[in-house]
Enzyme design. Structure first.
Site, PDB file in Angstrom:
ATOM      1  N   ARG A  12       0.839  -1.213   0.000  1.00 21.49           N
ATOM      2  CA  ARG A  12       0.000   0.000   0.000  1.00 21.49           C
ATOM      3  C   ARG A  12       0.867   1.254   0.000  1.00 21.49           C
ATOM      4  NH1 ARG A  12      -2.560  -3.827  -0.493  1.00 21.49           N
ATOM      5  NH2 ARG A  12      -4.366  -4.532   0.716  1.00 21.49           N
TER       6      ARG A  12
ATOM      7  N   GLU B 179      -3.686   4.249   6.622  1.00 21.43           N
ATOM      8  CA  GLU B 179      -3.388   3.975   5.214  1.00 21.43           C
ATOM      9  C   GLU B 179      -3.745   5.133   4.269  1.00 21.43           C
ATOM     10  OE1 GLU B 179      -4.301   2.656   1.472  1.00 21.43           O
ATOM     11  OE2 GLU B 179      -5.549   1.336   2.693  1.00 21.43           O
TER      12      GLU B 179
ATOM     13  N   SER C 196      -9.879   0.033   3.646  1.00 18.89           N
ATOM     14  CA  SER C 196      -9.105  -0.271   4.851  1.00 18.89           C
ATOM     15  C   SER C 196      -8.492   1.019   5.375  1.00 18.89           C
ATOM     16  CB  SER C 196      -7.979  -1.247   4.529  1.00 18.89           C
ATOM     17  OG  SER C 196      -8.492  -2.421   3.978  1.00 18.89           O
TER      18      SER C 196
END
Ligand code: NAP
Length: 343
Positions: free
Chosen positions: A171, A339, A243
């Site tokens: 990510r 994130e 997420s």
């Protein structure tokens, strides 16, 4: 300096609500829709933008906007998808940065070119995909990536980035680090292997395919869509950015200590000996599922996803995230990293 004759319109007090999947009700002082590489490379010479902070927006699916933006939001609308080359082993396909990611994945399958099916239904645009190296169900975009084209905002230079230059990680990429805020990605080229191999070992996907003696990429695509629909909130109904935390990775030694205290801990050993922990499980264990701060809450079916139950602000989401990080740190001595990009 006069701006180019076909320069895009400069919009004032533009609502960013439709441009962020959390649905935060914030405004940009100005906005501009960019629908070509040429328009992108002329931005640096556009006198109307002199001295203004610029924010490049794709689908706004990995973004937490905490307040009104005092600058110009550049909304990337560059379209187009095409097969650009083929060799013995693979197809090269290219898409404009403004293309909807899921639509692009569906299109590749319709062309008979599988390889991206595990990434079905991820919100956002093609141009946003490399920034956080989107991943799901055992596949990361970086594995199918060939190169991308971008415009450097300060100079208007058109620059190509290969995979190494993008520095993809979990990510993560160059565009979240040293390259942050400096480029507008205009198109991305993917390499799709002709010898297709299914990735179907994630439990939810394996379960959805159970009973089928053989399956193709379309079946995996359908399974991913069904699993995501069942578990993850639809941002058009319940605002979210997927997420919210990365899955933390700890050393084997730290994991052994942790497992003695928490025998039920959900973990996935990595090839390098480290251990990935399921952040959603950690959050759930701290009792956060379904709870929140103001309109911001932890999704009741998946603790890794924070949602806007209505009227939440970015600041409330960050406050909630901070409380979760503190609880997880106190109980497990593990740091959860946020994130999405926050602004
Ligand atoms: P899940 O199946 O409930 O599993 C929880 C976590 O455990 C996942 O995040 C996944 O890590 C890991 N995991 C599960 N099976 C694994 C296996 N066989 N090998 C290694 N690791 C495994 O996951 P979920 O939350 O519903 O999400 C499903 C997938 O979609 C995951 O890959 C997740 O990352 C992805 N997803 C990504 C985003 C985002 O990036 N914004 C949003 C939603 C979902 P990994 O995350 O490393 O795969």
């Amino acid at each position: 300096m006069p701006h180019a004759s076909h320069a895009p319109e400069l919009l004032d007090a533009h609502s960013l609500r439709p441009h962020n999947t959390f649905g935060f009700d914030v405004r940009a002082r100005h906005a501009m829709k960019i629908d070509s590489v040429e328009a992108a490379s002329l931005l640096c010479r556009d006198g109307r933008l002199a001295g203004m902070t610029q924010l490049v927006l794709g689908g706004g699916s990995n973004l937490v906007l905490t307040r009104d933006f005092d600058g110009v939001a550049l909304i990337v609308n560059i379209e187009g998808k095409r097969v650009i080359a083929e060799d013995a082993g693979s197809w090269l396909v290219e898409a404009g940065a403004g293309e909807n990611w899921h639509g692009f994945v569906a299109w590749t399958l319709a062309q008979g070119m599988p390889g991206l099916e595990n990434l079905a239904l991820i919100p956002g645009t093609v141009g946003a995909a490399p920034i956080q190296n989107i991943g799901a169900y055992g596949l990361e975009m970086g594995e199918r990536f060939e190169r991308l084209s971008a415009v450097e905002l300060a100079t208007g230079a058109r620059i190509e980035f290969d995979r190494a230059q993008c520095a993809f990680g979990y990510r993560d990429s160059f565009f979240k680090r040293a390259g942050r805020g400096r480029f507008m990605i205009t198109s991305v080229v993917f390499r799709l292997p002709k010898r297709w191999q299914p990735r179907a070992d994630y439990a939810d996907i394996a379960r959805a395919l159970e009973g089928a003696s053989s399956y193709d990429a379309q079946a995996i695509f359908d399974a991913v869509v069904a699993v995501r629909r069942a578990k993850l909130p639809d941002w058009t109904v319940l605002g979210n950015a997927g997420s919210f935390f990365k899955n933390p990775v700890v050393s084997a030694q730290a994991f052994d200590t942790l497992r003695q205290r928490e025998p039920g801990i959900v973990s996935y050993p990595q090839v390098d000996g480290s251990v990935k922990l399921a952040a959603g499980w950690l959050i759930d264990q701290c009792g956060w599922k379904g709870r929140g701060v103001g309109g911001a809450a932890v999704h009741d079916r998946q603790a890794l996803v924070l949602v806007n139950r209505g009227g939440a602000t970015g600041a409330q989401v960050l406050e909630l995230a901070g409380a979760i990080q503190r609880d997880v740190r106190a109980r497990f001595d593990v740091e959860l990293e946020i994130e999405p990009v926050t602004l």
